[in-house]
Design a protein around this motif. Structure first.
Motif, PDB file in Angstrom:
ATOM      1  N   VAL A 221       0.836  -1.201   0.000  1.00 27.56           N
ATOM      2  CA  VAL A 221       0.000   0.000   0.000  1.00 27.56           C
ATOM      3  C   VAL A 221       0.869   1.248   0.000  1.00 27.56           C
ATOM      4  CG1 VAL A 221      -1.735   1.291   1.289  1.00 27.56           C
ATOM      5  CG2 VAL A 221      -1.893  -1.193   1.134  1.00 27.56           C
ATOM      6  N   ARG A 222       1.972   1.214   0.758  1.00 23.98           N
ATOM      7  CA  ARG A 222       2.863   2.368   0.819  1.00 23.98           C
ATOM      8  C   ARG A 222       3.464   2.672  -0.549  1.00 23.98           C
ATOM      9  NH1 ARG A 222       6.328   0.624   4.582  1.00 23.98           N
ATOM     10  NH2 ARG A 222       7.846  -0.162   3.086  1.00 23.98           N
ATOM     11  N   ALA A 223       3.923   1.653  -1.236  1.00 34.15           N
ATOM     12  CA  ALA A 223       4.545   1.861  -2.546  1.00 34.15           C
ATOM     13  C   ALA A 223       3.532   2.372  -3.559  1.00 34.15           C
ATOM     14  CB  ALA A 223       5.168   0.553  -3.036  1.00 34.15           C
ATOM     15  N   LEU A 224       2.350   1.762  -3.593  1.00 31.85           N
ATOM     16  CA  LEU A 224       1.324   2.200  -4.535  1.00 31.85           C
ATOM     17  C   LEU A 224       0.875   3.629  -4.239  1.00 31.85           C
ATOM     18  CD1 LEU A 224      -0.863  -1.028  -4.765  1.00 31.85           C
ATOM     19  CD2 LEU A 224       0.525  -0.044  -6.594  1.00 31.85           C
ATOM     20  N   LEU A 273     -10.515  -2.900 -18.220  1.00 34.33           N
ATOM     21  CA  LEU A 273      -9.403  -3.811 -18.518  1.00 34.33           C
ATOM     22  C   LEU A 273      -8.541  -4.122 -17.301  1.00 34.33           C
ATOM     23  CD1 LEU A 273      -8.167  -2.245 -21.891  1.00 34.33           C
ATOM     24  CD2 LEU A 273      -9.480  -4.360 -21.611  1.00 34.33           C
ATOM     25  N   ALA A 274      -8.647  -3.333 -16.243  1.00 33.85           N
ATOM     26  CA  ALA A 274      -7.694  -3.405 -15.134  1.00 33.85           C
ATOM     27  C   ALA A 274      -7.624  -4.789 -14.498  1.00 33.85           C
ATOM     28  CB  ALA A 274      -8.051  -2.359 -14.082  1.00 33.85           C
ATOM     29  N   SER A 275      -8.763  -5.353 -14.149  1.00 37.58           N
ATOM     30  CA  SER A 275      -8.763  -6.645 -13.454  1.00 37.58           C
ATOM     31  C   SER A 275      -8.167  -7.740 -14.332  1.00 37.58           C
ATOM     32  CB  SER A 275     -10.187  -7.011 -13.038  1.00 37.58           C
ATOM     33  OG  SER A 275     -10.666  -6.117 -12.050  1.00 37.58           O
ATOM     34  N   ARG A 276      -8.493  -7.710 -15.623  1.00 39.64           N
ATOM     35  CA  ARG A 276      -7.954  -8.727 -16.527  1.00 39.64           C
ATOM     36  C   ARG A 276      -6.445  -8.598 -16.668  1.00 39.64           C
ATOM     37  NH1 ARG A 276     -12.402  -8.507 -21.506  1.00 39.64           N
ATOM     38  NH2 ARG A 276     -14.238  -9.034 -20.225  1.00 39.64           N
ATOM     39  N   LEU A 277      -5.974  -7.362 -16.773  1.00 45.00           N
ATOM     40  CA  LEU A 277      -4.538  -7.156 -16.889  1.00 45.00           C
ATOM     41  C   LEU A 277      -3.808  -7.621 -15.637  1.00 45.00           C
ATOM     42  CD1 LEU A 277      -4.381  -3.640 -18.600  1.00 45.00           C
ATOM     43  CD2 LEU A 277      -3.774  -5.844 -19.612  1.00 45.00           C
ATOM     44  N   GLU A 278      -4.356  -7.301 -14.482  1.00 47.55           N
ATOM     45  CA  GLU A 278      -3.704  -7.708 -13.240  1.00 47.55           C
ATOM     46  C   GLU A 278      -3.736  -9.225 -13.077  1.00 47.55           C
ATOM     47  OE1 GLU A 278      -3.842  -6.963  -8.419  1.00 47.55           O
ATOM     48  OE2 GLU A 278      -5.426  -6.179  -9.704  1.00 47.55           O
ATOM     49  N   ASP A 279      -4.860  -9.861 -13.432  1.00 50.78           N
ATOM     50  CA  ASP A 279      -4.960 -11.317 -13.318  1.00 50.78           C
ATOM     51  C   ASP A 279      -3.942 -12.018 -14.211  1.00 50.78           C
ATOM     52  OD1 ASP A 279      -6.981 -11.085 -11.495  1.00 50.78           O
ATOM     53  OD2 ASP A 279      -8.598 -11.344 -12.955  1.00 50.78           O
ATOM     54  N   VAL A 287       1.924  -2.845 -12.612  1.00 50.05           N
ATOM     55  CA  VAL A 287       2.261  -1.494 -12.165  1.00 50.05           C
ATOM     56  C   VAL A 287       3.495  -0.968 -12.893  1.00 50.05           C
ATOM     57  CG1 VAL A 287       2.931  -0.083 -10.183  1.00 50.05           C
ATOM     58  CG2 VAL A 287       1.206  -1.867  -9.912  1.00 50.05           C
ATOM     59  N   VAL A 288       4.521  -1.790 -13.007  1.00 51.65           N
ATOM     60  CA  VAL A 288       5.739  -1.359 -13.695  1.00 51.65           C
ATOM     61  C   VAL A 288       5.451  -1.104 -15.171  1.00 51.65           C
ATOM     62  CG1 VAL A 288       8.054  -2.058 -14.421  1.00 51.65           C
ATOM     63  CG2 VAL A 288       7.281  -2.522 -12.087  1.00 51.65           C
ATOM     64  N   GLY A 289       4.692  -2.009 -15.799  1.00 53.58           N
ATOM     65  CA  GLY A 289       4.352  -1.821 -17.206  1.00 53.58           C
ATOM     66  C   GLY A 289       3.557  -0.554 -17.435  1.00 53.58           C
ATOM     67  N   LYS A 290       2.653  -0.238 -16.507  1.00 53.09           N
ATOM     68  CA  LYS A 290       1.859   0.980 -16.631  1.00 53.09           C
ATOM     69  C   LYS A 290       2.758   2.203 -16.650  1.00 53.09           C
ATOM     70  CE  LYS A 290       0.035   4.768 -14.673  1.00 53.09           C
ATOM     71  NZ  LYS A 290       0.792   5.844 -14.005  1.00 53.09           N
ATOM     72  N   HIS A 291       3.723   2.273 -15.744  1.00 51.09           N
ATOM     73  CA  HIS A 291       4.560   3.466 -15.640  1.00 51.09           C
ATOM     74  C   HIS A 291       5.477   3.625 -16.854  1.00 51.09           C
ATOM     75  CE1 HIS A 291       3.228   3.593 -11.410  1.00 51.09           C
ATOM     76  NE2 HIS A 291       3.506   4.866 -11.514  1.00 51.09           N
ATOM     77  N   TRP A 292       6.038   2.542 -17.350  1.00 48.61           N
ATOM     78  CA  TRP A 292       6.870   2.650 -18.546  1.00 48.61           C
ATOM     79  C   TRP A 292       6.030   2.994 -19.774  1.00 48.61           C
ATOM     80  CZ3 TRP A 292      11.768   3.545 -18.407  1.00 48.61           C
ATOM     81  CH2 TRP A 292      12.546   3.067 -17.355  1.00 48.61           C
ATOM     82  N   VAL A 323      -6.072   2.033 -14.849  1.00 48.82           N
ATOM     83  CA  VAL A 323      -5.642   0.683 -14.479  1.00 48.82           C
ATOM     84  C   VAL A 323      -4.961   0.694 -13.113  1.00 48.82           C
ATOM     85  CG1 VAL A 323      -4.022  -1.168 -15.053  1.00 48.82           C
ATOM     86  CG2 VAL A 323      -5.477  -0.192 -16.832  1.00 48.82           C
ATOM     87  N   LEU A 324      -4.037   1.637 -12.924  1.00 48.23           N
ATOM     88  CA  LEU A 324      -3.347   1.717 -11.641  1.00 48.23           C
ATOM     89  C   LEU A 324      -4.307   2.079 -10.518  1.00 48.23           C
ATOM     90  CD1 LEU A 324      -0.714   1.549 -10.084  1.00 48.23           C
ATOM     91  CD2 LEU A 324      -0.321   3.966 -10.582  1.00 48.23           C
ATOM     92  N   ASN A 325      -5.261   2.974 -10.773  1.00 51.27           N
ATOM     93  CA  ASN A 325      -6.232   3.346  -9.750  1.00 51.27           C
ATOM     94  C   ASN A 325      -7.032   2.143  -9.277  1.00 51.27           C
ATOM     95  OD1 ASN A 325      -5.467   6.019  -9.798  1.00 51.27           O
ATOM     96  ND2 ASN A 325      -7.123   6.674 -11.138  1.00 51.27           N
ATOM     97  N   VAL A 326      -7.465   1.309 -10.220  1.00 50.38           N
ATOM     98  CA  VAL A 326      -8.246   0.127  -9.872  1.00 50.38           C
ATOM     99  C   VAL A 326      -7.400  -0.862  -9.066  1.00 50.38           C
ATOM    100  CG1 VAL A 326      -9.458  -1.886 -10.800  1.00 50.38           C
ATOM    101  CG2 VAL A 326      -9.812   0.371 -11.820  1.00 50.38           C
ATOM    102  N   ILE A 327      -6.167  -1.085  -9.511  1.00 50.11           N
ATOM    103  CA  ILE A 327      -5.288  -2.019  -8.803  1.00 50.11           C
ATOM    104  C   ILE A 327      -5.024  -1.538  -7.384  1.00 50.11           C
ATOM    105  CG2 ILE A 327      -2.937  -2.943  -8.735  1.00 50.11           C
ATOM    106  CD1 ILE A 327      -3.005  -3.031 -11.793  1.00 50.11           C
ATOM    107  N   GLN A 328      -4.753  -0.235  -7.245  1.00 52.31           N
ATOM    108  CA  GLN A 328      -4.499   0.298  -5.912  1.00 52.31           C
ATOM    109  C   GLN A 328      -5.735   0.169  -5.030  1.00 52.31           C
ATOM    110  OE1 GLN A 328      -3.105   4.308  -5.725  1.00 52.31           O
ATOM    111  NE2 GLN A 328      -3.168   4.371  -3.491  1.00 52.31           N
ATOM    112  N   SER A 329      -6.909   0.471  -5.579  1.00 52.93           N
ATOM    113  CA  SER A 329      -8.141   0.376  -4.793  1.00 52.93           C
ATOM    114  C   SER A 329      -8.369  -1.045  -4.306  1.00 52.93           C
ATOM    115  CB  SER A 329      -9.332   0.842  -5.632  1.00 52.93           C
ATOM    116  OG  SER A 329      -9.242   2.208  -5.945  1.00 52.93           O
ATOM    117  N   ARG A 330      -8.139  -2.027  -5.183  1.00 51.03           N
ATOM    118  CA  ARG A 330      -8.354  -3.418  -4.781  1.00 51.03           C
ATOM    119  C   ARG A 330      -7.383  -3.818  -3.676  1.00 51.03           C
ATOM    120  NH1 ARG A 330      -6.928  -8.571  -5.091  1.00 51.03           N
ATOM    121  NH2 ARG A 330      -5.009  -8.272  -6.272  1.00 51.03           N
TER     122      ARG A 330
END
Length: 414
Positions: A221-224, A273-279, A287-292, A323-330
């Motif tokens: 949580v801290r990193a995200l 798309l967020a949940s599918r990408l994370e799964d 997360v790394v792919g999103k930032h690059w 995508v990152l917002n959804v991952i962080q929220s979950r």
């Protein structure tokens, strides 16, 4: 919620989703209508800007104590009460038009009260969601929550404009009606949304810092949170930067509007798309792919793209952000004990609201000193730094020890 039950079969989630959709739509309508009314009455952009400043005070100054109340009192009462307060305050603006015109101090007061009520609602709403859905459905629920913002951002501005053209009071009447619907949806939810009675006693000195301590002690949580806060500050002024960029290339008002609508469309697609990408990828690669990917897309802006090209790139970046917002929220809802969600969400709201004016100011200063292309370069440097930070982050590689964290949460101030 029964294990394995689909969200669409969850009655309480359908009520929550409907109330959140209506609430978000009403909020976006008012965001557009308030400056229009101020400009109609005063013709002063300064006063329109000051109303926005007044609206920024409650989430920045009061988010932490609101988070404490969300964990220490009835969340249902807070949700219904905040909707009722907003309904009364917004209705007062519409009624003022029946007697002539609302006074400027009245509008300032309504802006403050409505912002305060909206902040209470948002924090309590987010804290209640994990109680409504099962742990295995949190990703899907977070995605739908993100999509709600995108849909509202696309539909509300033109709707608000049409209503205002018909009658200046109309947007406020519509918004007031949405709060009645919201209250009805919350009252219809059967799931207990907060702590059991008797509610825990409030210890302000400890409780005001619980949200920050929870975020800082959970590595993931801290990193995200760190990545998101820096990104939020950076992109707070992205709309201003894009306006300057496309206008320098001769874009019309309609083309500029297309560019500004692109983030909402990208957000909707990203939330789906967020949940599918994370799964498929897992947390770290996602997360790394999103930032690059965001850094790579942003590097296209200095290439003198036409306005439609700017819109496509901006929409694609917004998709990555969603995508990152959804991952962080979950992850937030999965790893943070339910009894502390209000205080954590209050802390995150404080960080987000504090970063927004800072981001606007930094973008404006950069544009003034560096120009559009210099500011684009500065943004790109920060985005590359974020991508490197995400790549080497130990927090994103830390195991998600949910049960252990919950045990820790019971030893800490719950």
């Amino acid at each position: 919620m029964a294990r394995g039950q689909r969200l669409r079969d969850n009655r309480d989630f359908r009520l929550w989703w409907g109330g959140t959709v209506v609430s978000s739509l009403g909020d976006e309508i008012t965001i557009v209508a308030f400056p229009l009314v101020i400009l109609l009455l005063t013709g002063s952009p300064l006063h329109a800007g000051l109303v926005g400043a007044v609206e920024a005070v409650p989430p920045l100054a009061l988010a932490l104590p609101i988070g404490v109340l969300v964990d220490r009192t009835s969340r249902r009462a807070l949700l219904v009460g905040s909707a009722a307060v907003s309904m009364v305050s917004i209705t007062s603006v519409a009624l003022a038009f029946l007697g002539g015109e609302p006074a400027l101090p009245h509008l300032y007061a309504v802006a403050f009260v409505n912002s305060l009520a909206s902040t209470v609602y948002r924090i309590a709403d987010t804290a209640a969601l994990p109680r409504i859905v099962g742990r295995d459905q949190l990703g899907t629920a977070a995605g739908q929550n993100e999509a709600i913002w995108g849909v509202s951002a696309v539909t509300a501005p033109p709707l608000a404009g049409l209503l205002f053209e018909w009658a200046p009071a109309a947007p406020f009447l519509v918004d007031a009606a949405t709060f009645a619907v919201v209250a009805g949806c919350v009252l219809g939810i059967r799931t207990r949304l907060g702590a059991d009675r008797p509610y825990p006693s409030v210890r302000w000195r400890r409780d005001l810092t619980t949200g920050a301590r929870t975020v800082l002690r959970q590595p993931t949580v801290r990193a995200l949170t760190l990545l998101t806060v820096v990104g939020d500050v950076l992109f707070a002024g992205i709309g201003l930067l894009m306006i300057v960029l496309v206008r320098e290339h001769g874009a019309s008002a309609a083309q500029t509007g297309l560019v500004l609508a692109a983030p909402a469309v990208g957000s909707i697609l990203g939330s789906l798309l967020a949940s599918r990408l994370e799964d498929r990828l897992g947390l770290l690669p996602a997360v790394v792919g999103k930032h690059w990917a965001t850094a790579a897309l942003f590097a296209l802006f200095p290439l003198d793209l036409p306005s439609w090209g700017v819109a496509l790139v901006l929409g694609a970046i917004s998709l990555q952000v969603a995508v990152l917002n959804v991952i962080q929220s979950r992850y937030l809802m999965s790893l943070v004990p339910h009894g502390r969600m209000g205080r954590v969400e209050g802390f995150l709201t404080f960080l987000g609201e504090g970063g927004t004016p800072l981001g606007y100011a930094l973008t404006g200063a950069a544009l003034d000193r560096l120009g559009a292309h210099g500011t684009l370069l500065a943004f790109e440097v920060v985005l590359l730094a974020l991508a490197v930070a995400a790549t080497v982050s130990r927090g994103l590689r830390a195991p998600a020890l949910t049960e252990a964290e919950e045990g820790t949460g019971q030893r800490l101030a719950s």
